[in-house]
Write a protein that holds these residues in place. Structure first.
Motif, PDB file in Angstrom:
ATOM      1  N   LEU A   1       0.831  -1.208   0.000  1.00 56.01           N
ATOM      2  CA  LEU A   1       0.000   0.000   0.000  1.00 56.01           C
ATOM      3  C   LEU A   1       0.863   1.255   0.000  1.00 56.01           C
ATOM      4  O   LEU A   1       0.588   2.217  -0.727  1.00 56.01           O
ATOM      5  CB  LEU A   1      -0.923   0.009   1.227  1.00 56.01           C
ATOM      6  CG  LEU A   1      -2.203  -0.816   1.175  1.00 56.01           C
ATOM      7  CD1 LEU A   1      -2.995  -0.606   2.457  1.00 56.01           C
ATOM      8  CD2 LEU A   1      -3.047  -0.455  -0.032  1.00 56.01           C
ATOM      9  N   GLU A   2       1.914   1.254   0.800  1.00 58.27           N
ATOM     10  CA  GLU A   2       2.762   2.439   0.936  1.00 58.27           C
ATOM     11  C   GLU A   2       3.484   2.741  -0.372  1.00 58.27           C
ATOM     12  O   GLU A   2       3.547   3.896  -0.810  1.00 58.27           O
ATOM     13  CB  GLU A   2       3.762   2.209   2.065  1.00 58.27           C
ATOM     14  CG  GLU A   2       4.379   3.467   2.614  1.00 58.27           C
ATOM     15  CD  GLU A   2       4.982   3.249   3.981  1.00 58.27           C
ATOM     16  OE1 GLU A   2       5.045   4.216   4.747  1.00 58.27           O
ATOM     17  OE2 GLU A   2       5.387   2.108   4.301  1.00 58.27           O
ATOM     18  N   LYS A   3       4.031   1.722  -1.009  1.00 53.87           N
ATOM     19  CA  LYS A   3       4.745   1.930  -2.268  1.00 53.87           C
ATOM     20  C   LYS A   3       3.793   2.374  -3.374  1.00 53.87           C
ATOM     21  O   LYS A   3       4.120   3.275  -4.167  1.00 53.87           O
ATOM     22  CB  LYS A   3       5.466   0.641  -2.669  1.00 53.87           C
ATOM     23  CG  LYS A   3       6.654   0.299  -1.786  1.00 53.87           C
ATOM     24  CD  LYS A   3       7.228  -1.058  -2.093  1.00 53.87           C
ATOM     25  CE  LYS A   3       8.438  -1.360  -1.217  1.00 53.87           C
ATOM     26  NZ  LYS A   3       8.935  -2.743  -1.388  1.00 53.87           N
ATOM     27  N   ALA A   4       2.628   1.763  -3.458  1.00 51.60           N
ATOM     28  CA  ALA A   4       1.675   2.138  -4.508  1.00 51.60           C
ATOM     29  C   ALA A   4       1.189   3.572  -4.318  1.00 51.60           C
ATOM     30  O   ALA A   4       1.075   4.335  -5.285  1.00 51.60           O
ATOM     31  CB  ALA A   4       0.497   1.167  -4.510  1.00 51.60           C
ATOM     32  N   LEU A   5       0.904   3.961  -3.074  1.00 51.76           N
ATOM     33  CA  LEU A   5       0.455   5.329  -2.816  1.00 51.76           C
ATOM     34  C   LEU A   5       1.533   6.331  -3.202  1.00 51.76           C
ATOM     35  O   LEU A   5       1.260   7.329  -3.887  1.00 51.76           O
ATOM     36  CB  LEU A   5       0.094   5.487  -1.341  1.00 51.76           C
ATOM     37  CG  LEU A   5      -0.302   6.895  -0.908  1.00 51.76           C
ATOM     38  CD1 LEU A   5      -1.572   7.344  -1.614  1.00 51.76           C
ATOM     39  CD2 LEU A   5      -0.472   6.970   0.608  1.00 51.76           C
ATOM     40  N   TRP A   6       2.783   6.063  -2.805  1.00 49.11           N
ATOM     41  CA  TRP A   6       3.851   6.998  -3.118  1.00 49.11           C
ATOM     42  C   TRP A   6       4.171   7.018  -4.610  1.00 49.11           C
ATOM     43  O   TRP A   6       4.603   8.036  -5.147  1.00 49.11           O
ATOM     44  CB  TRP A   6       5.094   6.677  -2.287  1.00 49.11           C
ATOM     45  CG  TRP A   6       5.067   7.453  -1.005  1.00 49.11           C
ATOM     46  CD1 TRP A   6       4.572   7.044   0.205  1.00 49.11           C
ATOM     47  CD2 TRP A   6       5.520   8.793  -0.826  1.00 49.11           C
ATOM     48  NE1 TRP A   6       4.690   8.043   1.125  1.00 49.11           N
ATOM     49  CE2 TRP A   6       5.276   9.144   0.528  1.00 49.11           C
ATOM     50  CE3 TRP A   6       6.104   9.732  -1.644  1.00 49.11           C
ATOM     51  CZ2 TRP A   6       5.606  10.379   1.062  1.00 49.11           C
ATOM     52  CZ3 TRP A   6       6.434  10.976  -1.120  1.00 49.11           C
ATOM     53  CH2 TRP A   6       6.185  11.291   0.210  1.00 49.11           C
ATOM     54  N   CYS A   7       3.944   5.914  -5.295  1.00 50.56           N
ATOM     55  CA  CYS A   7       4.129   5.903  -6.752  1.00 50.56           C
ATOM     56  C   CYS A   7       3.167   6.888  -7.403  1.00 50.56           C
ATOM     57  O   CYS A   7       3.554   7.661  -8.290  1.00 50.56           O
ATOM     58  CB  CYS A   7       3.913   4.493  -7.293  1.00 50.56           C
ATOM     59  SG  CYS A   7       4.122   4.349  -9.082  1.00 50.56           S
ATOM     60  N   LEU A   8       1.912   6.907  -6.950  1.00 50.48           N
ATOM     61  CA  LEU A   8       0.929   7.818  -7.536  1.00 50.48           C
ATOM     62  C   LEU A   8       1.142   9.253  -7.068  1.00 50.48           C
ATOM     63  O   LEU A   8       0.838  10.199  -7.806  1.00 50.48           O
ATOM     64  CB  LEU A   8      -0.483   7.345  -7.192  1.00 50.48           C
ATOM     65  CG  LEU A   8      -0.880   5.985  -7.793  1.00 50.48           C
ATOM     66  CD1 LEU A   8      -2.329   5.649  -7.449  1.00 50.48           C
ATOM     67  CD2 LEU A   8      -0.671   5.956  -9.297  1.00 50.48           C
TER      68      LEU A   8
END
Length: 821
Positions: free
Chosen positions: A130-137
């Motif tokens: 979740l953390e990586k996907a959020l920061w990617c966006l």
């Protein structure tokens, strides 16, 4: 995280074998950015594993909507209600049975978050997903959604390294896992899932609809999703019925006719462009404060990458030792790489972030600030990261109570005026303690201006119980590297590491060639990868060393141990070293070291255990290596005495537990230094401006390196007639050679030429090696000879055929241009 080289499909994110990682939000969650939406219909016991994975997420600012799609099983209803009672962030929403698409759409309408995360009730996710996907966006506002590579487990087991990068291939087959983070406004604007699709593949239609609306996303190239396969599922009902599958494909073609009619309209996945000029931002849109047990020390360990090499193995040992001593460790990498050892690190801590996989470089500073605040970092350890050194004023200005230390291995004189130790000396006032791998490096750094009273020596060391020849059947390990008919006592020479200039792999091949030409019988096993691998392959072919030298590629720690269990001599003719961890490993396994006398190697290798060769003019140094290796090959008794002494020295003086104790004490000492000395203070806004300038300069440095390579590369045909070897710059010629020799086609042909049936029929002409290329030292002569060889003409002929062109365009897209053709 699963290891693609040795996948363990039972070690899921819910497994008890995973490192303990149970973050809790610090305070109540209000207005969470992520709404997890899970369709639920008669969920089974496996739902408990999904719950455990959500609770273990490193990003805790979420709400979780469990959409009960008309469940008829009372136990399922009870399980959903119990999950909601246990966590205020969980809500149960009920609807009459209408299918998963309708359940997701209902969840999206009820969601409060700016982002929607689709998670099925039986699937699992890695703790940092979740953390990586959020920061990617956050980092890429032009991406509308983000997912990752999935692992199939359950009734079917597989790895699926595909995603949004596959573009128009999705017209033929769905390439994308649905467990993704999506911008809520985009989902609502697009109309959501087609609720008429009740049996499988509603996600396939969803992604095609997104493509028609000009929306696309990014797939994080890490295995962060676990897709549970059931023997009987909605997907198998569709895929297992030929008529139903055909009808659904016809439905998609009709619904998305414009997309199928013009595949070129299909959105091509973007790359993460680290080199684009963008504004460096320091804003953290959503904090993620986590609560921590009182008194526990929390370390941010910043390293360049997680790949095969001595420094990386040391980082792994440091992580293992510190976690045993009660440290909570977060790992961050700052350089683009394959990170092949990522699974090794995640076995010890779940909190690992390879920033190049999901962030633009311009967002590295604010992500580090975010992590330090989120994790409540008390100590920072920097090792071999230029970006980290450049950002020290920024980090210190925001977190003045944290202790900052670094660790350096060696000082290469030909790179950045001494490499990382030189950077450490320049930033010494921002660091509370320096750790170094040898007394020699301590003296070097103090001479460069580093505060001598804050420099501590900590040898890298090794675990002699883990790295013990007694744990292996030496005869069996050796048979894996010997061919039929070869003597069982054939000496095996070994090298492990990265094919980079500091390791002098070309010089190593010259040593092996001279040794072979002198009549010595041996086999050399080279394990690793790197930018000079193509040149090594070319030298092996040119000198016809294929029988004596074998390239093994990058190996895991377990395979390196078995390799050393089979070995007799470890060869390390490096230009630069500190005290090589590879030598600790080799000596612990009873392998005799033959190394360059550089850095602090003499602090480990004494005359009783091996040989150190001083740098000299190339011919003299070459003869010295050959004489020593020839003696070791010809005198097994002498080799055996050195072997026993080498292991005894490791056991007596260089135990890994001592290194762990030393690193633990050094980090505590860094905290004590921080508490008692005056530190230079820089206002946060000034520090931010300095960080922005540093990041832009580093971006331009990387861009300049790329442009230099392009400038000296041929303009039209990277392997053809674009550059005349007689007039082209040497860098351009070398670039062409690297392109040719590192291509899969060329390497396959050269391998086939080395096997014995080929040798019976193909005889090189005088002055040539096996591929028809002249055995010339000048790369221009070598390139000309390769172009005239039959192998080169064969590759070009194959790549010009219509069959190959059709295959390549199908695989790489309609705009594919092949540089061989």
């Amino acid at each position: 995280m699963i290891d693609p080289q040795r996948p363990e499909y039972d070690d899921t994110p819910a497994s008890a074998r995973r490192p303990a990682f149970h973050p809790q939000p610090a305070g109540a969650v209000s207005n969470p950015p992520i709404s997890i939406v899970t369709p639920c219909y008669n969920v089974g016991a496996w739902f408990e594993e999904t719950v455990a994975c959500v609770r273990r997420q490193s990003f805790q600012q979420y709400e979780w909507l469990l959409v009960d799609d008309g469940s008829t099983d009372p136990q399922s209803v009870s399980l959903l209600e119990r999950t909601a009672r246990q966590d205020a962030r969980v809500r149960v929403i009920r609807q009459a049975n209408a299918g998963p698409g309708a359940a997701r759409n209902l969840g999206a309408r009820e969601a409060r978050g700016e982002f929607l995360f689709w998670l099925d009730s039986d699937d699992l996710i890695e703790p940092t997903y979740l953390e990586k996907a959020l920061w990617c966006l956050i980092s890429h506002p032009d991406f509308e959604f983000c997912n990752a590579w999935p692992v199939g487990f359950g009734s079917e087991r597989y790895l699926w390294p595909r995603g949004f990068d596959r573009g128009a291939e999705n017209l033929r087959e769905n390439q994308i896992d649905k467990t993704a983070l999506v911008r809520r406004d985009v989902h609502l604007k697009m109309g959501g899932f087609d609720e008429s699709i009740r049996i499988g593949h509603e996600d396939w239609d969803y992604w095609l609809s997104m493509a028609e609306h000009g929306c696309w996303g990014w797939t994080i190239p890490e295995y962060l999703i676990w897709y549970r396969r059931h023997a009987q599922s909605r997907i198998t009902l569709t895929e297992g019925d030929a008529a139903r599958k055909s009808a659904f494909n016809d439905f998609l073609r009709a619904k998305h006719a414009a997309l199928f009619a013009e595949p070129r309209r299909f959105f091509r996945g973007r790359d993460l462009d680290h080199l684009a000029p963008v504004q460096v931002s320091f804003e953290v849109p959503w904090p993620n404060p986590l609560s921590h047990p009182e008194g526990r020390r929390r370390l941010l360990f910043i390293v360049p990458w997680l790949t095969m090499g001595g420094a990386d193995k040391f980082n792994l040992d440091v992580l293992r030792q510190l976690t045993r001593r009660g440290w909570d460790v977060t790992i961050v990498t700052t350089m683009p790489a394959e990170h092949v050892w990522l699974p090794e690190f995640t076995r010890l801590t779940a909190d690992v972030f390879c920033m190049d996989k999901f962030l633009r470089m311009a967002d590295y500073p604010r992500f580090l600030l975010y992590l330090m605040a989120s994790r409540g970092i008390t100590h920072v350890l920097v090792s071999n990261s230029q970006i980290a050194y450049e950002l020290l004023p920024l980090l210190r200005s925001h977190f003045p109570e944290a202790a900052f230390a670094d660790y350096c291995h060696s000082a290469p004189p030909g790179w950045k005026d001494g490499g990382y130790p030189a950077m450490a000396a320049r930033w010494t006032e921002c660091l509370d303690l320096h750790g170094v791998s040898s007394r020699q490096l301590r003296h070097w750094m103090s001479g460069r201006g580093a505060a001598a009273e804050r420099i501590e020596v900590c040898y890298t060391n090794i675990d002699p119980e883990e790295w013990s020849p007694a744990r292996f059947d030496r005869g069996q390990e050796r048979r894996a590297y010997l061919e039929a008919g070869e003597p069982e006592d054939l000496p095996l020479l070994v090298w492990t590491g990265r094919f980079v200039a500091d390791k002098r792999p070309q010089f190593m091949i010259e040593i092996l060639r001279e040794l072979r030409d002198g009549g010595a019988a041996f086999r050399a096993l080279l394990a690793g990868d790197g930018e000079l691998r193509a040149e090594v392959v070319g030298l092996i072919d040119r000198y016809d060393l294929g029988r004596q030298v074998r390239l093994l590629g990058p190996l895991s720690n377990a395979r390196i141990k078995s390799l050393l269990a089979a070995a007799d001599v470890y060869l390390l003719p490096s230009a630069v070293e500190g005290v090589s961890l590879a030598l600790f490993e080799a000596m612990s396994m009873g392998v005799v070291p033959v190394s360059a006398d550089v850095g602090g190697q003499a602090e480990l290798v004494t005359p009783e255990v091996g040989y150190l060769i001083p740098h000299a003019d190339p011919r003299t140094e070459l003869r010295a290596y050959v004489e020593v290796l020839r003696r070791l090959i010809d005198d097994p008794a002498h080799r055996r005495r050195l072997s026993e002494a080498a292991r005894a020295r490791i056991v007596a003086h260089f135990n890994l537990d001592e290194m762990g104790r030393r690193m633990h004490e050094m980090l505590l000492a860094a905290g004590e230094n921080r508490a008692r000395r005056d530190r230079p203070s820089m206002p946060p806004r000034t520090a931010a401006q300095c960080a922005a300038v540093s990041m832009d300069r580093l971006r331009l440095e990387l861009l300049a390196d790329q442009l230099w390579l392009r400038l000296h590369a041929p303009s039209n045909d990277a392997a053809g007639a674009g550059v005349d070897p007689a007039s082209a710059p040497l860098d351009a010629v070398r670039a062409q050679l690297a392109f040719i020799e590192n291509s899969r086609f060329w390497r396959t042909i050269q391998y086939l030429r080395r096997v014995w049936p080929s040798r019976l029929f193909v005889r090189p002409a005088p002055g040539q090696n096996g591929n028809g290329a002249a055995a010339a030292e000048d790369p221009r002569d070598r390139l000309r000879a390769i172009r005239e060889s039959r192998s080169y003409r064969l590759v070009r002929a194959v790549k010009r055929t219509p069959l190959y062109r059709a295959y390549a365009r199908r695989k790489y897209g309609p705009n594919f241009v092949d540089n061989w053709a």
